[in-house]
Design an enzyme around this catalytic site. Structure first.
Site, PDB file in Angstrom:
ATOM      1  CG  ASP A 193      -1.953  -1.066   1.216  1.00 34.19           C
ATOM      2  OD1 ASP A 193      -2.207  -1.627   0.127  1.00 34.19           O
ATOM      3  OD2 ASP A 193      -2.511  -1.366   2.293  1.00 34.19           O
ATOM      4  CB  ALA A 194       0.149   4.743  -0.979  1.00 32.17           C
TER       5      ALA A 194
END
Length: 233
Positions: free
Chosen positions: A106-107
């Site tokens: 995920d970012a």
């Protein structure tokens, strides 16, 4: 490998240029002109472009240390309020369009990513039958109860799922920090597992994939050793 990808990997041509030479019958596979850029070819095929035998460049196998606020993607994508760079933009890897990531983060998640242009190698790692372990350092909003490790080992029923997760090993480092070892990769699995036991992940960092451990500074990368590649293949 697709024929257009093989041509790109064997020449300086872009994907568009490779498709053009294929459509113009300039590429021969085992003596036959192939005009379908999606045709599958193999390293033992004899492939010629304009009379020159094509030999693909060696596969690349990279270890990346992903910073926070960047995307596990080849191309940067805009978000609602800002534009997150691609992990390849941050690391400025040449010819990054030839590479793909072996799994994603995920970012807001940091840590170990693998990248390669060898599709068979990445499939071996990501296949559900591979049992490839991944180790995460997880920061939590509140301390875990003593029973959670047994629950993770027995399997957790995630919201919206019908089957328990595979057994996961939980090692407590401090009251609000644990090491979690998984052998599967469901969507947002780590965050969903802790949510299922009434906790919240506040930081997430991947330290290890299979036999490969993260050993470079954040935002940096290195080539995998032959031993590391073979250990994962």
């Amino acid at each position: 490998m697709r024929l257009d990808k093989f041509v790109c990997k064997s020449t300086p041509l872009s994907r568009t240029e490779a498709v053009q030479v294929i459509h113009h019958e300039r590429v021969l596979v085992n003596g036959v002109a192939i005009v379908d850029e999606a045709a599958q070819v193999h390293e033992n095929n004899h492939i010629i472009l304009d009379g020159k035998h094509l030999v693909p460049r060696p596969f690349r196998y990279l270890l990346l240390h992903k910073p926070a606020n960047c995307l596990s993607a080849n191309i940067s994508e805009p978000s609602k309020s800002t534009k997150y760079p691609s992990v390849f933009d941050v690391l400025n890897i040449d010819n990054s369009s030839e590479l793909h990531l072996v799994g994603r983060l995920d970012a807001d998640t940091t840590g170990l990513l693998l990248a390669t242009d060898d599709g068979r190698w990445s499939f071996t790692i990501t296949s559900p039958n591979s049992d490839c372990s991944k180790v995460y350092r997880v920061g939590l909003a509140k301390p875990l109860g003593p029973e959670v490790a047994d629950k993770f080992l027995a399997g957790i029923l995630l919201q919206g799922e019908h089957e328990l997760t595979l057994p996961a090993k939980l090692e407590v480092i401090s009251p609000n920090q644990v090491l979690l070892t998984l052998t599967q990769g469901k969507f947002h699995q780590v965050k969903r597992m802790f949510a299922a036991v009434g906790n919240k992940v506040v930081s997430l960092h991947r330290e290890k994939i299979g036999a490969i451990s993260l050993d470079v500074p954040q935002g940096q990368w290195r080539a995998l050793t032959e031993a590391e590649v073979n250990a994962m293949g």
